[in-house]
Design a protein around this motif. Sequence first.
Motif, PDB file in Angstrom:
ATOM      1  N   THR A 184      -5.581  -1.557  -6.685  1.00 25.44           N
ATOM      2  CA  THR A 184      -6.779  -0.910  -6.148  1.00 25.44           C
ATOM      3  C   THR A 184      -6.480   0.554  -5.876  1.00 25.44           C
ATOM      4  O   THR A 184      -5.536   0.887  -5.154  1.00 25.44           O
ATOM      5  N   LEU A 185      -7.282   1.443  -6.451  1.00 27.22           N
ATOM      6  CA  LEU A 185      -7.105   2.885  -6.300  1.00 27.22           C
ATOM      7  C   LEU A 185      -8.234   3.437  -5.440  1.00 27.22           C
ATOM      8  O   LEU A 185      -9.415   3.281  -5.774  1.00 27.22           O
ATOM      9  N   LEU A 186      -7.871   4.071  -4.330  1.00 25.15           N
ATOM     10  CA  LEU A 186      -8.846   4.605  -3.370  1.00 25.15           C
ATOM     11  C   LEU A 186      -8.644   6.108  -3.251  1.00 25.15           C
ATOM     12  O   LEU A 186      -7.538   6.575  -2.976  1.00 25.15           O
ATOM     13  N   ASN A 187      -9.702   6.862  -3.465  1.00 24.78           N
ATOM     14  CA  ASN A 187      -9.611   8.317  -3.533  1.00 24.78           C
ATOM     15  C   ASN A 187     -10.090   8.971  -2.237  1.00 24.78           C
ATOM     16  O   ASN A 187     -11.215   8.747  -1.795  1.00 24.78           O
ATOM     17  N   LEU A 188      -9.225   9.785  -1.638  1.00 20.76           N
ATOM     18  CA  LEU A 188      -9.563  10.565  -0.448  1.00 20.76           C
ATOM     19  C   LEU A 188      -9.314  12.042  -0.726  1.00 20.76           C
ATOM     20  O   LEU A 188      -8.550  12.401  -1.616  1.00 20.76           O
ATOM     21  N   THR A 189      -9.933  12.894   0.070  1.00 19.73           N
ATOM     22  CA  THR A 189      -9.680  14.318  -0.046  1.00 19.73           C
ATOM     23  C   THR A 189      -8.509  14.736   0.839  1.00 19.73           C
ATOM     24  O   THR A 189      -8.292  14.169   1.906  1.00 19.73           O
ATOM     25  N   GLN A 190      -7.768  15.733   0.372  1.00 20.99           N
ATOM     26  CA  GLN A 190      -6.693  16.302   1.178  1.00 20.99           C
ATOM     27  C   GLN A 190      -7.229  17.158   2.320  1.00 20.99           C
ATOM     28  O   GLN A 190      -6.497  17.466   3.260  1.00 20.99           O
ATOM     29  N   CYS A 191      -8.495  17.543   2.243  1.00 20.47           N
ATOM     30  CA  CYS A 191      -9.072  18.425   3.260  1.00 20.47           C
ATOM     31  C   CYS A 191      -9.206  17.706   4.592  1.00 20.47           C
ATOM     32  O   CYS A 191      -9.505  16.519   4.645  1.00 20.47           O
ATOM     33  N   VAL A 246       0.846  -1.197   0.000  1.00 18.94           N
ATOM     34  CA  VAL A 246       0.000   0.000   0.000  1.00 18.94           C
ATOM     35  C   VAL A 246       0.884   1.251   0.000  1.00 18.94           C
ATOM     36  O   VAL A 246       1.873   1.323   0.744  1.00 18.94           O
ATOM     37  N   ALA A 247       0.511   2.220  -0.809  1.00 13.84           N
ATOM     38  CA  ALA A 247       1.225   3.500  -0.852  1.00 13.84           C
ATOM     39  C   ALA A 247       0.207   4.633  -0.882  1.00 13.84           C
ATOM     40  O   ALA A 247      -0.981   4.420  -1.166  1.00 13.84           O
ATOM     41  N   ILE A 248       0.683   5.835  -0.594  1.00 12.24           N
ATOM     42  CA  ILE A 248      -0.153   7.034  -0.596  1.00 12.24           C
ATOM     43  C   ILE A 248       0.457   8.047  -1.563  1.00 12.24           C
ATOM     44  O   ILE A 248       1.658   8.314  -1.517  1.00 12.24           O
ATOM     45  N   LEU A 249      -0.386   8.604  -2.434  1.00 12.88           N
ATOM     46  CA  LEU A 249       0.062   9.585  -3.416  1.00 12.88           C
ATOM     47  C   LEU A 249      -0.684  10.896  -3.194  1.00 12.88           C
ATOM     48  O   LEU A 249      -1.915  10.942  -3.279  1.00 12.88           O
ATOM     49  N   LEU A 250       0.055  11.935  -2.900  1.00 13.18           N
ATOM     50  CA  LEU A 250      -0.519  13.270  -2.707  1.00 13.18           C
ATOM     51  C   LEU A 250      -0.446  14.035  -4.027  1.00 13.18           C
ATOM     52  O   LEU A 250       0.641  14.231  -4.575  1.00 13.18           O
ATOM     53  N   PHE A 251      -1.593  14.430  -4.527  1.00 12.24           N
ATOM     54  CA  PHE A 251      -1.598  15.293  -5.708  1.00 12.24           C
ATOM     55  C   PHE A 251      -1.159  16.703  -5.308  1.00 12.24           C
ATOM     56  O   PHE A 251      -1.547  17.215  -4.254  1.00 12.24           O
ATOM     57  N   TYR A 252      -0.372  17.325  -6.168  1.00 14.24           N
ATOM     58  CA  TYR A 252       0.094  18.691  -5.927  1.00 14.24           C
ATOM     59  C   TYR A 252       0.210  19.388  -7.271  1.00 14.24           C
ATOM     60  O   TYR A 252       0.316  18.736  -8.329  1.00 14.24           O
ATOM     61  N   LEU A 284      -3.280   1.773  -3.882  1.00 10.73           N
ATOM     62  CA  LEU A 284      -2.758   3.141  -3.888  1.00 10.73           C
ATOM     63  C   LEU A 284      -3.854   4.093  -3.424  1.00 10.73           C
ATOM     64  O   LEU A 284      -4.956   4.117  -3.992  1.00 10.73           O
ATOM     65  N   ILE A 285      -3.553   4.860  -2.382  1.00  8.97           N
ATOM     66  CA  ILE A 285      -4.475   5.865  -1.858  1.00  8.97           C
ATOM     67  C   ILE A 285      -4.131   7.200  -2.507  1.00  8.97           C
ATOM     68  O   ILE A 285      -2.985   7.665  -2.427  1.00  8.97           O
TER      69      ILE A 285
END
Length: 349
Positions: free
Chosen positions: A280-287, A224-230, A250-251
């Motif tokens: 598996t791609l799981l979408n969360l908000t940065q807020c 599992v990894a986490i990717l922050l969009f910027y 991937l979160i």
Amino acid sequence: MTRPILILHTGGTIGMVPSDQGFVPAAGFHDRLLAQLPAHASAHASEQTSSQLPTFELLDLEPLIDSSNLVPADWHRIANALISRWADYSGFIVLHGTDTMAYTASALSFILQGCNKPVVVTGSQIPLSQLRNDALDNLITSLLLAERSDLNEVVVCFNGRILRGNRARKVSSSHLAAFDSPNFPWLGEAGIDISLKSHLLLPAGDPQFLLPDFQLPEFDPDAVAILLFYPGISASVVSALTEHQGLKGLILLSYGAGNPPEATPGLIDTLEKAAARGITLLNLTQCQQGAVSQGTYATGTTLNRIGVIPGSDLTPEAAFAKLHVLMGKGLSGERLKAALQLSLSGECN
């Protein structure tokens, strides 16, 4: 005869002592704790109680963990220490470092589904070894919580706040009120009295982890990894992550209501290829507050098209732990997708 509380000392600031290199984990927490408990508390190992404190026993996890060094395999050690002693105690306290406390509290909430006793995760911002500390108050409050029969879930108790473990987040590195629950009400508060909001508490469950054939999940640290969009993120950065061998989940920490930088050349294509390979791609908000509403904007609709799972109001810590535990139990494909969208332990709306 009332069974005692088990305090599991896993490490963290609460049990640290000063050294030339700064605070470090150290053995001997038991004696330091007895020295600071009310003077009329007994010094006998089996009678560590006053007229107001429940009887408790303390166990050191070996080796102790500096929580910034925590890895998913440590959840296995902590959970095993609790499960193997579940029948012997009326409640449990897990002393843990604050940096990754929310990850561990979340992981325990999923491993211990069907919990029928309190599991209180706590620690401190200042070590118990220091004259001025927040450790003793957090621990005494946790002891009183851990004997309650109406509490049957994993909670974080910190600075008077009683939070669902998989809803908690560390929100401050410098204040004693280090934890909050941005997307869910506090379960209770320790002020003059300790009050719990009974309508928010999970009911006592059936602890399936006590079954003879129960197997603790094995955790793959590469899964599992986490990717922050910027702003300005490139497809090559995303590709380097999604093509990592062993990655299974991937979160995505996207903007606002769940929006990716769709105009970035090749980015959506890279994510679509990852999904096609079974990631598996799981979408969360940065807020800090609010939930993903994937499709409110056209950019979010693009994620729906390529099979990205909307993560509701999951915290990143809960999502990371939930993916690890579900994958560790062997879930994949549609079964994994369905489980991620269910509230298994009160972790999402």
